[in-house]
Write an enzyme that holds these catalytic residues in place. Structure first.
Site, PDB file in Angstrom:
ATOM      1  N   HIS A  51       0.853  -1.207   0.000  1.00  0.00           N
ATOM      2  CA  HIS A  51       0.000   0.000   0.000  1.00  0.00           C
ATOM      3  C   HIS A  51       0.880   1.245   0.000  1.00  0.00           C
ATOM      4  CE1 HIS A  51      -3.256   2.743   1.336  1.00  0.00           C
ATOM      5  NE2 HIS A  51      -4.045   1.838   0.810  1.00  0.00           N
ATOM      6  N   PHE A  52       1.419   1.701  -0.953  1.00  0.00           N
ATOM      7  CA  PHE A  52       1.502   1.211  -2.320  1.00  0.00           C
ATOM      8  C   PHE A  52       2.976   1.090  -2.667  1.00  0.00           C
ATOM      9  CE2 PHE A  52      -2.368   3.801  -2.012  1.00  0.00           C
ATOM     10  CZ  PHE A  52      -3.323   2.888  -2.417  1.00  0.00           C
TER      11      PHE A  52
END
EC number: 4.2.1.59
Length: 150
Positions: A51-52
């Site tokens: 993420h991410f």
């Protein structure tokens, strides 16, 4: 910033453990009013793996969970022995607003103000800031349940 509860004391209060314990210390506790907790956000957090990739951002739901954990600490400390063998659960989450992303290296300051408690439902208003800037706000409700009734 003075520490009211360190991580060892928090672990005696909350049932959460790594990787889901999202409060590092409590720096303020005012009975009947509010509590303030700190979460140091490190690149080593497991959620940053996905993420991410290449653009790590703390998931908003985990910021809300950190708010709930700070509120839970308040409720556990306030009620003491009455809830020692119970688990604190979300009852509702309302009016959540994500204002700015939280990234590795940030220090979340989570201020939870107590709105009241009716029929075993605790009502909280929560604000998370980084460097004095609002990143997330929400209204939370929580309640306690017996562990053996789950």
């Amino acid at each position: 910033m003075e520490t009211v509860f360190d991580i060892n004391e928090i672990m005696k209060i909350l049932p959460h453990r790594y990787p889901f314990l999202l409060v590092d210390r409590i720096v303020e506790y005012v009975a009947g009013e509010r509590i303030v907790g700190i979460k140091n956000v490190s690149i080593n957090e497991p959620f940053f793996q996905g993420h991410f990739p290449g653009h790590p951002v703390m998931p908003g739901v985990l910021i809300v969970e950190a708010m709930a954990q700070v509120g839970g600490i308040y409720a556990y400390v306030t009620l003491g022995d009455e809830v020692r063998d119970k688990v604190c659960y979300f009852a509702s989450i309302d009016n959540v607003k994500f204002r700015k992303p939280v990234v590795p290296g940030d220090q979340l300051r989570i201020e939870v103000t107590i709105s009241g408690c009716k029929r075993g439902i605790w009502c909280f208003s929560a604000r998370a800031t980084v460097n004095g800037k609002l990143v997330t706000e929400a209204e939370l409700k929580a309640t306690f349940a017996d562990k053996e009734k789950l």
